[in-house]
Every structure is written in C-alpha cells, then in structure tokens.
Scaffold this motif. Structure first.
Motif, mmCIF file in Angstrom:
data_model
loop_
_atom_site.group_PDB
_atom_site.id
_atom_site.type_symbol
_atom_site.label_atom_id
_atom_site.label_comp_id
_atom_site.label_asym_id
_atom_site.label_seq_id
_atom_site.Cartn_x
_atom_site.Cartn_y
_atom_site.Cartn_z
ATOM 1 N N GLY A 213 18.865 -13.360 -55.308
ATOM 2 C CA GLY A 213 19.557 -14.610 -55.545
ATOM 3 C C GLY A 213 19.867 -14.771 -57.026
ATOM 4 O O GLY A 213 19.554 -13.916 -57.856
ATOM 5 N N LEU A 214 20.507 -15.907 -57.353
ATOM 6 C CA LEU A 214 20.889 -16.173 -58.744
ATOM 7 C C LEU A 214 20.210 -17.424 -59.295
ATOM 8 O O LEU A 214 20.647 -17.995 -60.292
ATOM 9 C CB LEU A 214 22.415 -16.313 -58.840
ATOM 10 C CG LEU A 214 23.208 -15.051 -58.497
ATOM 11 C CD1 LEU A 214 24.703 -15.349 -58.490
ATOM 12 C CD2 LEU A 214 22.886 -13.914 -59.451
ATOM 13 N N GLY A 215 19.112 -17.830 -58.651
ATOM 14 C CA GLY A 215 18.437 -19.053 -59.064
ATOM 15 C C GLY A 215 17.532 -18.898 -60.262
ATOM 16 O O GLY A 215 17.068 -19.889 -60.824
ATOM 17 N N ASP A 216 17.250 -17.645 -60.653
ATOM 18 C CA ASP A 216 16.434 -17.424 -61.843
ATOM 19 C C ASP A 216 17.049 -16.291 -62.659
ATOM 20 O O ASP A 216 18.227 -15.979 -62.503
ATOM 21 C CB ASP A 216 14.972 -17.148 -61.475
ATOM 22 C CG ASP A 216 14.775 -15.886 -60.644
ATOM 23 O OD1 ASP A 216 15.727 -15.059 -60.560
ATOM 24 O OD2 ASP A 216 13.684 -15.697 -60.093
ATOM 25 N N GLY A 217 16.259 -15.663 -63.516
ATOM 26 C CA GLY A 217 16.812 -14.681 -64.438
ATOM 27 C C GLY A 217 16.686 -13.243 -64.016
ATOM 28 O O GLY A 217 16.957 -12.338 -64.830
ATOM 29 N N ALA A 218 16.306 -12.966 -62.756
ATOM 30 C CA ALA A 218 16.042 -11.586 -62.346
ATOM 31 C C ALA A 218 17.282 -10.699 -62.464
ATOM 32 O O ALA A 218 17.234 -9.613 -63.050
ATOM 33 C CB ALA A 218 15.505 -11.561 -60.915
ATOM 34 N N VAL A 219 18.399 -11.155 -61.920
ATOM 35 C CA VAL A 219 19.620 -10.358 -61.976
ATOM 36 C C VAL A 219 20.106 -10.244 -63.415
ATOM 37 O O VAL A 219 20.554 -9.176 -63.863
ATOM 38 C CB VAL A 219 20.706 -10.965 -61.072
ATOM 39 C CG1 VAL A 219 22.044 -10.244 -61.274
ATOM 40 C CG2 VAL A 219 20.284 -10.886 -59.606
ATOM 41 N N ASN A 220 19.999 -11.322 -64.168
ATOM 42 C CA ASN A 220 20.411 -11.301 -65.560
ATOM 43 C C ASN A 220 19.614 -10.269 -66.348
ATOM 44 O O ASN A 220 20.166 -9.567 -67.223
ATOM 45 C CB ASN A 220 20.233 -12.686 -66.178
ATOM 46 C CG ASN A 220 20.804 -12.779 -67.569
ATOM 47 O OD1 ASN A 220 20.096 -12.550 -68.547
ATOM 48 N ND2 ASN A 220 22.081 -13.119 -67.674
ATOM 49 N N ALA A 221 18.319 -10.132 -66.033
ATOM 50 C CA ALA A 221 17.494 -9.126 -66.706
ATOM 51 C C ALA A 221 17.979 -7.718 -66.376
ATOM 52 O O ALA A 221 17.970 -6.830 -67.247
ATOM 53 C CB ALA A 221 16.033 -9.295 -66.304
ATOM 54 N N MET A 222 18.424 -7.487 -65.152
ATOM 55 C CA MET A 222 18.965 -6.179 -64.777
ATOM 56 C C MET A 222 20.239 -5.878 -65.554
ATOM 57 O O MET A 222 20.466 -4.749 -66.001
ATOM 58 C CB MET A 222 19.216 -6.124 -63.266
ATOM 59 C CG MET A 222 17.947 -6.185 -62.434
ATOM 60 S SD MET A 222 18.271 -6.289 -60.654
ATOM 61 C CE MET A 222 18.959 -4.655 -60.322
ATOM 62 N N TYR A 223 21.073 -6.899 -65.719
ATOM 63 C CA TYR A 223 22.263 -6.742 -66.560
ATOM 64 C C TYR A 223 21.865 -6.357 -67.984
ATOM 65 O O TYR A 223 22.441 -5.453 -68.593
ATOM 66 C CB TYR A 223 23.049 -8.054 -66.607
ATOM 67 C CG TYR A 223 24.160 -8.181 -65.603
ATOM 68 C CD1 TYR A 223 25.491 -8.153 -66.000
ATOM 69 C CD2 TYR A 223 23.894 -8.359 -64.252
ATOM 70 C CE1 TYR A 223 26.523 -8.301 -65.090
ATOM 71 C CE2 TYR A 223 24.912 -8.509 -63.333
ATOM 72 C CZ TYR A 223 26.233 -8.477 -63.750
ATOM 73 O OH TYR A 223 27.247 -8.619 -62.837
ATOM 74 N N GLY A 224 20.886 -7.078 -68.538
ATOM 75 C CA GLY A 224 20.475 -6.828 -69.908
ATOM 76 C C GLY A 224 19.958 -5.423 -70.110
ATOM 77 O O GLY A 224 20.310 -4.752 -71.101
ATOM 78 N N VAL A 225 19.116 -4.948 -69.191
ATOM 79 C CA VAL A 225 18.606 -3.578 -69.278
ATOM 80 C C VAL A 225 19.751 -2.579 -69.216
ATOM 81 O O VAL A 225 19.806 -1.620 -69.993
ATOM 82 C CB VAL A 225 17.590 -3.329 -68.148
ATOM 83 C CG1 VAL A 225 17.315 -1.834 -67.986
ATOM 84 C CG2 VAL A 225 16.303 -4.075 -68.412
#
Length: 281
Positions: A12-24
């Motif tokens: 989901g997009l409710g927290d920063g998990a996907v954003n962290a994958m983008y950052g890595v």
C-alpha cells in the motif's frame, strides 16, 4: 539492461515502505526509471501478485526488471531469486509461488539465487522483515542499472524447482466449459476467467447468443443465470450481465455499467469456479 524498474507489492501507499524502495533504487543509480505496477495487492495474496505480473509483463520492453514483493514468509528460509523469462524480462522476487503464471504461460529461461553477501543493501544485514527494500529493490536496481549482470546475481537454480501454486486448467466436457475465476478487474468488478477464447469457441459461440453461467465457491453455488455473449459492454442493456473477451484474450463476466463482483459477492482465486453452457433457444 533496459534501466526500467517496475515495482509491485502488497505494501500500500499509506506509509513510507514503497518510498524507501524508490530511495534505495535511486541511490544505486539516479538515472533509473522507476514505475509502479501496483502496491494494492491484498496483503499476503501471492495468487493475485502472480496474476498481475502475468497481466502486464509482455507489454514492457525486453530487459525490463520487475520487483514483486508479496512475501508472507519474509525472514524465513524461503529463497530469494531472480529469473529471466522466455520474453527476456527479469523478475526479482521471493520464491513462494509469485512466478506461477509466468512459468506456466510465458516460460522461464533461467533462475538464480540471490547472493546476499554481494546483493544486499549495505548495513542492513541484521534486518529480517523488509527484504523488499534491502534485497529485492537493491538487487533489481543494480540489475536494471547494469551494475551487475544476471550472472552476478548468484548461483543457478533449477527452473523446475521454482515453487508454483496449484492451477486448475479450463476444460470442456459435454458442451460445458468449466474454468476458474483467476482475478477481478478491480475498478469495474469484472471477474476474469482462465477460459481462453479458443476454448470458448468450441461451444460454437457467436456474438449475441445466450449462455447459462454458473459460479461456485468451493461446493457453494453463488450465481446462476442466462447472459449474452457480447463484443463490448454496450451489447447488453444497462445493469444486465454479459460474457466478453477481455484484454488477455480470455472470457470475462461483466455488468453493463455495474460491478458484477459486488452485485453477486463474487471473488477470485483457486476456489472460485465457473461453468458456461450454451443455451439452445
């Protein structure tokens, strides 16, 4: 590599998990082009994750790298692998059944176990619950950017050993086709079956003809009705059901401007069966 990195998760997009994958991924190479397949896979639903990969992968350029993380076994002994498909795409994923539809319908040329000594985010070795960021996004980005070759992912494993979920084949017997409801076209509520158009044609089906459709969940019948086989949704009246050929050349069920799944409480997965019989008027 093609420098296209496509992410799929149940985060989901409710927290920063996907954003962290983008950052890595961007830390590996800021020129990588990252795209989302979906992050709305229902939690732990490996079956749906497997189907969504199959639904889109053939439409991407060769050498695109897919990262698919639906991983209820994270931190266990399940394998982390990268495969090269017969269509020359790469998929980075846990070996838990996510590759079921790819292996069956597209084919896998080669599979490699991820060497986590070389292909793991630095300083993440004591983290066991976010392999999507620490192993899969990191390895996928390195592969997409050409930092590593496929051969440098890790040792070869046998394709035949890749885990597959149980799949039921659609069959025809005595003028009745029995198949599975593999997935829902979520936005519009259309059940998509595993009955391909060529098998359906064995019922001598023509547009405008009527068919009896029965849907079961296990041994419980949840729907039975007569509907038309249409070329498009407008081939039925508003609110009426119809059969049609979907974008994967398989048979779908729809309501004209309504959600069939919601109206009749139909879902998808290995236990959802559909039977179709031509009605002779």
């Amino acid at each position: 590599m093609g420098e296209f990195l496509v992410l799929q998760t149940d985060f989901g997009l409710g927290d920063g998990a996907v954003n962290a994958m983008y950052g890595v991924s961007l830390s590996v190479d800021p020129s990588i082009r990252i795209f989302d397949l979906t992050h709305d896979i229902p939690p732990y639903n490996i079956w749906e994750g497997a189907y969504r990969l199959y639904q889109v992968i053939a439409y991407w350029p060769e050498n695109s790298v897919f990262v698919s993380v639906v991983d209820p076994g994270v931190g266990t002994e399940r394998k982390s692998i990268v495969v090269k498909t017969q269509s020359n795409h790469y998929i980075v994923t846990p070996d838990n059944g996510t590759l079921t539809q790819i292996k069956k319908h597209i084919g896998i040329k080669e599979a490699r176990l991820i060497d986590e000594e070389r292909n793991r985010l630095p300083k993440s070795g004591e983290s066991y619950t976010f392999h999507g960021r620490d192993i899969y996004a990191f390895t996928g980005a390195r592969l997409a950017a050409g930092v590593i070759s496929f051969e440098e992912v890790g040792p070869v494993i046998a394709v035949k050993e890749i885990i597959e979920l149980p799949v039921t084949e659609a069959v025809i017997s005595e003028e009745v086709i029995t198949g599975n409801i593999d997935i829902l076209d979520i936005r519009f509520g259309n059940p998509w079956t595993n009955i391909d158009r060529e098998l359906f044609k064995q019922l001598h089906a023509e547009y405008g003809q009527s068919f009896e459709v029965k849907i079961e969940n296990g041994t419980r019948q949840v729907y039975k009705n007569i509907m038309t086989f249409g070329r498009s949704f407008a081939d039925s009246h508003l609110g009426e059901p119809l059969l049609y050929v979907n974008s994967l050349d398989k048979i779908g069920v729809a309501l004209n401007q309504g959600s069939f799944a919601q109206a009749y409480h139909v879902q998808s997965g290995p236990n959802w069966k559909i039977c179709i019989r031509k009605v002779i008027l």
